[in-house]
Scaffold this motif. Structure first.
Motif, PDB file in Angstrom:
ATOM      1  N   GLY A 177       0.816  -1.202   0.000  1.00 33.44           N
ATOM      2  CA  GLY A 177       0.000   0.000   0.000  1.00 33.44           C
ATOM      3  C   GLY A 177       0.852   1.255   0.000  1.00 33.44           C
ATOM      4  O   GLY A 177       2.075   1.200   0.140  1.00 33.44           O
ATOM      5  N   PRO A 178       0.211   2.427  -0.151  1.00 31.47           N
ATOM      6  CA  PRO A 178       0.962   3.680  -0.216  1.00 31.47           C
ATOM      7  C   PRO A 178       1.669   4.020   1.088  1.00 31.47           C
ATOM      8  O   PRO A 178       1.309   3.551   2.154  1.00 31.47           O
ATOM      9  N   ASN A 179       2.683   4.857   0.966  1.00 27.87           N
ATOM     10  CA  ASN A 179       3.525   5.332   2.064  1.00 27.87           C
ATOM     11  C   ASN A 179       4.307   4.185   2.690  1.00 27.87           C
ATOM     12  O   ASN A 179       4.462   4.102   3.906  1.00 27.87           O
ATOM     13  N   PHE A 180       4.830   3.306   1.849  1.00 32.14           N
ATOM     14  CA  PHE A 180       5.604   2.170   2.321  1.00 32.14           C
ATOM     15  C   PHE A 180       6.968   2.635   2.832  1.00 32.14           C
ATOM     16  O   PHE A 180       7.622   3.463   2.219  1.00 32.14           O
ATOM     17  N   GLY A 181       7.403   2.071   3.949  1.00 32.37           N
ATOM     18  CA  GLY A 181       8.731   2.361   4.495  1.00 32.37           C
ATOM     19  C   GLY A 181       8.801   3.647   5.285  1.00 32.37           C
ATOM     20  O   GLY A 181       9.884   4.171   5.521  1.00 32.37           O
ATOM     21  N   CYS A 182       7.653   4.161   5.719  1.00 31.10           N
ATOM     22  CA  CYS A 182       7.666   5.387   6.518  1.00 31.10           C
ATOM     23  C   CYS A 182       8.247   5.081   7.902  1.00 31.10           C
ATOM     24  O   CYS A 182       8.540   3.939   8.222  1.00 31.10           O
ATOM     25  N   GLY A 183       8.412   6.091   8.702  1.00 32.44           N
ATOM     26  CA  GLY A 183       8.950   5.890  10.048  1.00 32.44           C
ATOM     27  C   GLY A 183      10.429   6.171  10.104  1.00 32.44           C
ATOM     28  O   GLY A 183      10.974   6.894   9.276  1.00 32.44           O
ATOM     29  N   SER A 184      11.083   5.567  11.064  1.00 32.27           N
ATOM     30  CA  SER A 184      12.497   5.869  11.302  1.00 32.27           C
ATOM     31  C   SER A 184      13.384   5.309  10.201  1.00 32.27           C
ATOM     32  O   SER A 184      13.054   4.328   9.546  1.00 32.27           O
ATOM     33  N   SER A 185      14.517   5.948  10.034  1.00 26.40           N
ATOM     34  CA  SER A 185      15.502   5.496   9.053  1.00 26.40           C
ATOM     35  C   SER A 185      16.279   4.333   9.646  1.00 26.40           C
ATOM     36  O   SER A 185      16.864   4.440  10.716  1.00 26.40           O
ATOM     37  N   ARG A 186      16.266   3.218   8.954  1.00 28.34           N
ATOM     38  CA  ARG A 186      17.086   2.081   9.374  1.00 28.34           C
ATOM     39  C   ARG A 186      17.413   1.227   8.161  1.00 28.34           C
ATOM     40  O   ARG A 186      16.531   0.773   7.455  1.00 28.34           O
ATOM     41  N   GLU A 187      18.715   1.053   7.945  1.00 22.46           N
ATOM     42  CA  GLU A 187      19.140   0.203   6.842  1.00 22.46           C
ATOM     43  C   GLU A 187      18.721  -1.242   7.063  1.00 22.46           C
ATOM     44  O   GLU A 187      18.644  -2.014   6.112  1.00 22.46           O
ATOM     45  N   HIS A 188      18.446  -1.598   8.300  1.00 24.32           N
ATOM     46  CA  HIS A 188      18.018  -2.960   8.589  1.00 24.32           C
ATOM     47  C   HIS A 188      16.742  -3.327   7.826  1.00 24.32           C
ATOM     48  O   HIS A 188      16.516  -4.502   7.542  1.00 24.32           O
TER      49      HIS A 188
END
Length: 192
Positions: free
Chosen positions: A76-87
């Protein structure tokens, strides 16, 4: 660890319609105790895949054993929002995904993904809606041509920042790209 070159991917889709999937859902914070990528796939979407007592959830769209032939996550839209983490991209790659498709992918997640070999593909709303209705469809993503096509006739173009695209095609991260030009850099420095 350098990513594998990404030129063309032919796979099936795994569809998760939910909007606003954040990085803590992709890889819960309690699993961020490592600085290596290996093994993170076992914890990808952990709380969606397992109960509180670590038993597989029957209703989870994510196979326990990994993505298998469903190497394209349509979300769905806005995938990967939130804190930055390469993990987060590390976990998705280790789980077996090579690309994420949505109508809107968070900028920080997109940047982290491109640097680590996971291709974020943003498509128009109409294409996105059609893909959300076709779980398991065979899909081809051609990074050289920046096209996405499905076995049942969906066709779309997408954009990727040129330097990131070059790195993905070559199978290097930004540092690997620089190191590949070590001889030219040394030659320039010697002439200066």
């Amino acid at each position: 660890m350098q990513p594998d070159p990404f030129k063309r991917l032919e796979a099936r889709t795994l569809v998760v319609r939910q909007s606003n999937i954040d990085t803590d859902q992709i890889i819960p914070a309690r699993f961020l105790t490592t600085t290596t990528r290996e093994g993170l796939g076992a914890n990808a979407f952990y709380d969606w895949r397992y109960t509180a007592d670590d038993q597989p959830k029957n209703a989870s769209p994510f196979p326990v054993a990994g993505a298998g032939d469903r190497q394209v996550l349509v979300a769905g839209p806005n995938f990967g929002c939130g804190s930055s983490r390469e993990h987060a991209p590390w976990a998705l790659l280790d789980y077996g995904f090579r690309a994420v498709v949505s109508s809107d992918i968070a900028d920080i997640f997109k940047s982290n993904s491109l640097k680590n070999g996971l291709l974020p593909v943003e498509v128009d709303a109409e294409t996105h809606a059609a893909l959300l209705e076709r779980p398991g469809v065979a899909i081809a993503i051609d990074l050289e041509e920046c096209t996405l096509t499905t076995e049942d006739g969906i066709e779309a173009r997408f954009a990727v920042e040129p330097f990131a695209r070059r790195c993905l095609l070559d199978g290097v991260d930004p540092l690997g790209h620089i190191l590949a030009h070590d001889a030219q850099i040394a030659e320039y420095e010697a002439a200066a």
